[in-house]
Design a protein around this motif. Structure first.
Motif, PDB file in Angstrom:
ATOM      1  N   ARG A  21      23.936  14.560  62.709  1.00 30.64           N
ATOM      2  CA  ARG A  21      24.226  13.149  62.423  1.00 30.64           C
ATOM      3  C   ARG A  21      23.083  12.277  62.926  1.00 30.64           C
ATOM      4  N   GLU A  22      22.527  12.659  64.083  1.00 27.41           N
ATOM      5  CA  GLU A  22      21.382  11.902  64.590  1.00 27.41           C
ATOM      6  C   GLU A  22      20.186  12.054  63.656  1.00 27.41           C
ATOM      7  N   ALA A  23      19.991  13.277  63.158  1.00 20.79           N
ATOM      8  CA  ALA A  23      18.884  13.515  62.233  1.00 20.79           C
ATOM      9  C   ALA A  23      19.072  12.683  60.968  1.00 20.79           C
ATOM     10  N   ALA A  24      20.315  12.602  60.494  1.00 21.80           N
ATOM     11  CA  ALA A  24      20.587  11.809  59.291  1.00 21.80           C
ATOM     12  C   ALA A  24      20.214  10.351  59.522  1.00 21.80           C
ATOM     13  N   ALA A  25      20.591   9.828  60.690  1.00 21.11           N
ATOM     14  CA  ALA A  25      20.262   8.435  60.998  1.00 21.11           C
ATOM     15  C   ALA A  25      18.744   8.263  61.097  1.00 21.11           C
ATOM     16  N   CYS A  26      18.079   9.233  61.722  1.00 13.32           N
ATOM     17  CA  CYS A  26      16.630   9.137  61.873  1.00 13.32           C
ATOM     18  C   CYS A  26      15.903   9.349  60.545  1.00 13.32           C
ATOM     19  N   CYS A  27      16.605   9.904  59.549  1.00 14.85           N
ATOM     20  CA  CYS A  27      16.032  10.026  58.210  1.00 14.85           C
ATOM     21  C   CYS A  27      16.234   8.729  57.431  1.00 14.85           C
ATOM     22  N   GLY A  28      16.864   7.754  58.062  1.00 16.40           N
ATOM     23  CA  GLY A  28      17.051   6.470  57.390  1.00 16.40           C
ATOM     24  C   GLY A  28      18.371   6.353  56.652  1.00 16.40           C
ATOM     25  N   LEU A  29      19.269   7.329  56.824  1.00 14.54           N
ATOM     26  CA  LEU A  29      20.557   7.259  56.134  1.00 14.54           C
ATOM     27  C   LEU A  29      21.499   6.326  56.901  1.00 14.54           C
ATOM     28  N   GLN A  44      10.686  24.862  61.210  1.00 16.85           N
ATOM     29  CA  GLN A  44       9.965  23.848  61.975  1.00 16.85           C
ATOM     30  C   GLN A  44       9.070  23.040  61.042  1.00 16.85           C
ATOM     31  N   ARG A  45       8.457  23.722  60.075  1.00 17.17           N
ATOM     32  CA  ARG A  45       7.585  23.018  59.136  1.00 17.17           C
ATOM     33  C   ARG A  45       8.385  22.089  58.233  1.00 17.17           C
ATOM     34  N   VAL A  46       9.574  22.551  57.813  1.00 13.73           N
ATOM     35  CA  VAL A  46      10.429  21.678  56.989  1.00 13.73           C
ATOM     36  C   VAL A  46      10.797  20.428  57.784  1.00 13.73           C
ATOM     37  N   ALA A  47      11.125  20.628  59.063  1.00 16.22           N
ATOM     38  CA  ALA A  47      11.500  19.486  59.907  1.00 16.22           C
ATOM     39  C   ALA A  47      10.344  18.496  60.015  1.00 16.22           C
ATOM     40  N   LEU A  48       9.145  19.023  60.134  1.00 15.30           N
ATOM     41  CA  LEU A  48       7.966  18.154  60.215  1.00 15.30           C
ATOM     42  C   LEU A  48       7.755  17.431  58.874  1.00 15.30           C
ATOM     43  N   ALA A  49       7.921  18.176  57.771  1.00 18.32           N
ATOM     44  CA  ALA A  49       7.767  17.575  56.442  1.00 18.32           C
ATOM     45  C   ALA A  49       8.793  16.458  56.245  1.00 18.32           C
ATOM     46  N   ARG A  50      10.024  16.712  56.692  1.00 11.10           N
ATOM     47  CA  ARG A  50      11.085  15.707  56.541  1.00 11.10           C
ATOM     48  C   ARG A  50      10.752  14.452  57.349  1.00 11.10           C
ATOM     49  N   ALA A  51      10.202  14.668  58.550  1.00  9.48           N
ATOM     50  CA  ALA A  51       9.847  13.523  59.394  1.00  9.48           C
ATOM     51  C   ALA A  51       8.731  12.701  58.741  1.00  9.48           C
ATOM     52  N   LEU A  52       7.782  13.395  58.091  1.00  9.14           N
ATOM     53  CA  LEU A  52       6.660  12.688  57.469  1.00  9.14           C
ATOM     54  C   LEU A  52       7.081  11.997  56.174  1.00  9.14           C
ATOM     55  N   ALA A  53       8.112  12.561  55.512  1.00  6.96           N
ATOM     56  CA  ALA A  53       8.531  12.027  54.211  1.00  6.96           C
ATOM     57  C   ALA A  53       9.037  10.598  54.319  1.00  6.96           C
ATOM     58  N   VAL A  55      11.451  11.991  63.195  1.00  4.87           N
ATOM     59  CA  VAL A  55      11.779  12.739  64.401  1.00  4.87           C
ATOM     60  C   VAL A  55      11.852  14.226  64.066  1.00  4.87           C
ATOM     61  N   VAL A  56      11.183  15.042  64.862  1.00  3.40           N
ATOM     62  CA  VAL A  56      11.371  16.494  64.756  1.00  3.40           C
ATOM     63  C   VAL A  56      12.176  16.899  65.989  1.00  3.40           C
ATOM     64  N   PHE A  57      13.396  17.369  65.751  1.00  6.19           N
ATOM     65  CA  PHE A  57      14.279  17.723  66.854  1.00  6.19           C
ATOM     66  C   PHE A  57      13.965  19.126  67.370  1.00  6.19           C
ATOM     67  N   GLN A  58      14.360  19.363  68.605  1.00  6.67           N
ATOM     68  CA  GLN A  58      14.089  20.645  69.241  1.00  6.67           C
ATOM     69  C   GLN A  58      14.645  21.813  68.420  1.00  6.67           C
TER      70      GLN A  58
END
Lengths: 222, 366
Positions: free
Chosen positions: A118-126, B135-144, B80-83
């Motif tokens: 859920r935090e990731a979703a918020a940080c993705c701008g959702l 990890q790369r997908v997470a980085l790509a998502r953060a950059l997108a 954000v790239v989470f742990q």
């Protein structure tokens, strides 16, 4: 075979599910994610219909819906009909006694969605609504589906509360469960057996549907 | 153009920190678990609000408790790239990337996935990807999201060492595309030294020492919090050739350096992390020694510490090497600034993940 009673039951269960679906999602999500004072009390109240004897619960609803009560009077003024011994009254009663079935499994479903997602979703701008739609619901779906199936099946089978609040008016409040009881009272075992079998069939079908849906979902995630 | 952070809190973790990250700069927040570094990151992201805090990007406030400003995370344009990556398990790699876009664009998602070396894996779900790929997908998502600040929370801690080394190289290469402030939270000092321009050592919610990576990494006092053996320098070098016995010959300004097999073609630039406690000093050029690397230099400074050890700064060919030796040894050798000295380094004392490819552009400056 009392087809009118069967369709009445299906209609009642359908309306209950339609009205409780948003309640299930929103209340389940709220209870899953929010911490607030008195949360335990709210959760206990939601579970109350599960432990109260149906006749006791039905009796209180009958009193609460009756013409002498504020709720009954308000309903009479707004809709021009009485709430007790009517289909509308059954729907309202059904919504209340199904709250534990509609909310609990959905709450468990939402609790299973990791906080980090859920935090990731918020940080993705959702926004919270888009997060609910795109991330939380797709993951909590098995819980919500279970909630709706339980609500549907439980509404079809409820006897005590329906009898107390609605009585047994054909086409208005006589559900299939009450029709079965009527047939047995009239020594018409054959009709009772046929209707019972129909209920067994519907129950099996809904359970099979839930299992199929959740296994399909499980495959999608792995 | 910068990310500016000020945060103060008493609970649940004491916090009292101020720092600034310029655009295109990578700041590493280094500290043990429980030091408050992740809490600082969560403050920037809007996932936690300290009692008194201010977070602004390019002068625009995301959080300002004094002014009553507090944008929710989804209104802060950040990556954000989470742990644990926190990839959406029901979406493919491409869908994960598109989830962070204002207007989902499959072509753009493909381009970003290519950028992080995930070509051809766009249709896979996270469960079908390895840890490094996730990890790369997470980085790509953060950059997108086209973020105005990029936050990396221990992003390399969940992968095996080989994968981590590759990811380091990729991140160093990717830096050319990153023009926003980047904050890396890590407990791994080696990782911070390989990747960061600047470092802040965090302990009990406070910044013990902040400065360029080279400054912080040569400060034994500051690194005491992270374990005294972390003092180290990065020495730039060029791969000269790979010998038949498995050693790689590097060319440095101070002379040749032999290390266990370093990946890369001859001519490629690398940076070698030399741990100060692995360096031996000798006045005379020693002979009959097993150590392969003897670099001649001059003592510049001798920095005493609290304990029995001192840090000797040695200039070798225009670069600096640090040696952690005992105060007693300095006295016995009568070492003083200006003295010629030889720095001796065992080949096997440089771990494989202490060698990183040289970064492009402004990064060479170090």
């Amino acid at each position: 075979m009392d087809w009118t009673a069967l369709f009445l039951s299906l209609r009642l269960a359908g309306w209950t599910v339609v009205i409780l679906l948003p309640v299930s999602v929103l209340a389940g999500r709220y209870l899953a994610y929010r911490q607030f004072r008195g949360k335990g009390v709210v959760e206990a109240l939601v579970m109350l219909p599960l432990v109260l004897p149906p006749t006791v619960f039905g009796f209180y609803l009958l009193v609460a819906f009756g013409r002498g009560s504020p709720i009954g009077q308000w309903w009479q003024e707004v809709f021009g009909s009485q709430l007790v011994f009517s289909f509308q009254g059954l729907v309202v009663a059904s919504i209340i006694f199904n709250l534990p079935f509609a909310i609990q499994p959905a709450q468990r479903g939402f609790e299973a969605v990791a906080t980090e997602l859920r935090e990731a979703a918020a940080c993705c701008g959702l926004s919270p609504w888009r997060s609910l739609w795109k991330v939380e619901l797709p993951l909590a779906w098995p819980g919500v589906v279970t909630a709706m199936v339980l609500t549907f099946a439980h509404t079809l089978g409820e006897f005590g509360i329906v009898l107390m609040v609605g009585g047994s008016i054909p086409g208005e409040t006589r559900t299939i469960a009450i029709a079965i009881y009527d047939r047995v009272q009239a020594f018409d075992d054959r009709s009772a057996a046929v209707m019972s079998l129909v209920l067994v069939g519907i129950s099996l079908f809904t359970i099979a549907l839930t299992f199929w849906l959740s296994s399909r979902l499980g495959r999608r995630l792995s | 153009m910068a990310l500016e952070v000020m945060a103060q809190a008493a609970a649940p973790i004491p916090l009292d920190a101020v720092f600034r990250v310029a655009s295109g700069e990578l700041l590493a927040l280094v500290g043990h678990s429980g030091s408050g570094k992740t809490t600082l990151l969560r403050t920037i992201a809007g996932l936690w609000r300290p009692e008194v805090a201010r977070v602004s990007v390019d002068g625009q406030a995301w959080l300002d408790t004094a002014a009553g400003v507090n944008l929710p995370p989804h209104r802060r344009r950040l990556g954000v790239v989470f742990q644990s990556y926190a990839l959406f398990p029901h979406m493919t790699a491409a869908q994960n990337v598109m989830a962070a876009m204002d207007a989902p664009d499959p072509a753009e998602a493909g381009r970003i996935l290519d950028l992080v070396n995930l070509h051809g894996l766009a249709a896979r779900r996270p469960a079908q990807l390895s840890g490094g790929q996730q990890q790369r997908v997470a980085l790509a998502r953060a950059l997108a999201r086209r973020p105005r600040a990029l936050l990396l929370d221990e992003p390399f801690s969940a992968v095996d060492r080989g994968t981590r080394e590759r990811l380091y190289s990729e991140v160093i290469a990717l830096r050319a595309h990153l023009n926003m402030p980047v904050v890396l939270v890590t407990h791994d000092v080696n990782e911070a030294q390989l990747l960061a321009d600047r470092m802040a050592v965090i302990e009990k919610g406070r910044i013990l020492r902040e400065g360029t990576t080279a400054e912080v990494m040569s400060d034994a006092q500051a690194l005491r919090a992270m374990g005294i053996r972390e003092v180290a320098v990065m020495l730039p070098a060029t791969i000269a050739g790979h010998d038949a016995d498995g050693l790689t010959r590097l060319e440095t300004a101070a002379g040749p350096l032999y290390l266990p097999a370093v990946a890369g073609r001859p001519g490629a630039g690398v940076r070698v992390r030399i741990m100060a406690h692995e360096v031996i000093l000798s006045r005379a050029r020693p002979e009959g020694l097993s150590a392969q690397n003897i670099l001649a230099g001059t003592v510049m400074r001798i920095v005493p510490g609290k304990g029995p050890a001192v840090t000797v700064h040695v200039a070798v060919g225009g670069h600096e090497i640090l040696a952690r030796i005992t105060r007693r040894a300095v006295e016995q050798m009568a070492l003083a600034p200006g003295d010629p000295v030889h720095a001796i380094l065992k080949t096997m004392s440089v771990a494989r993940d202490h060698v990183a490819q040289a970064p492009a552009g402004q990064w060479q400056a170090e």
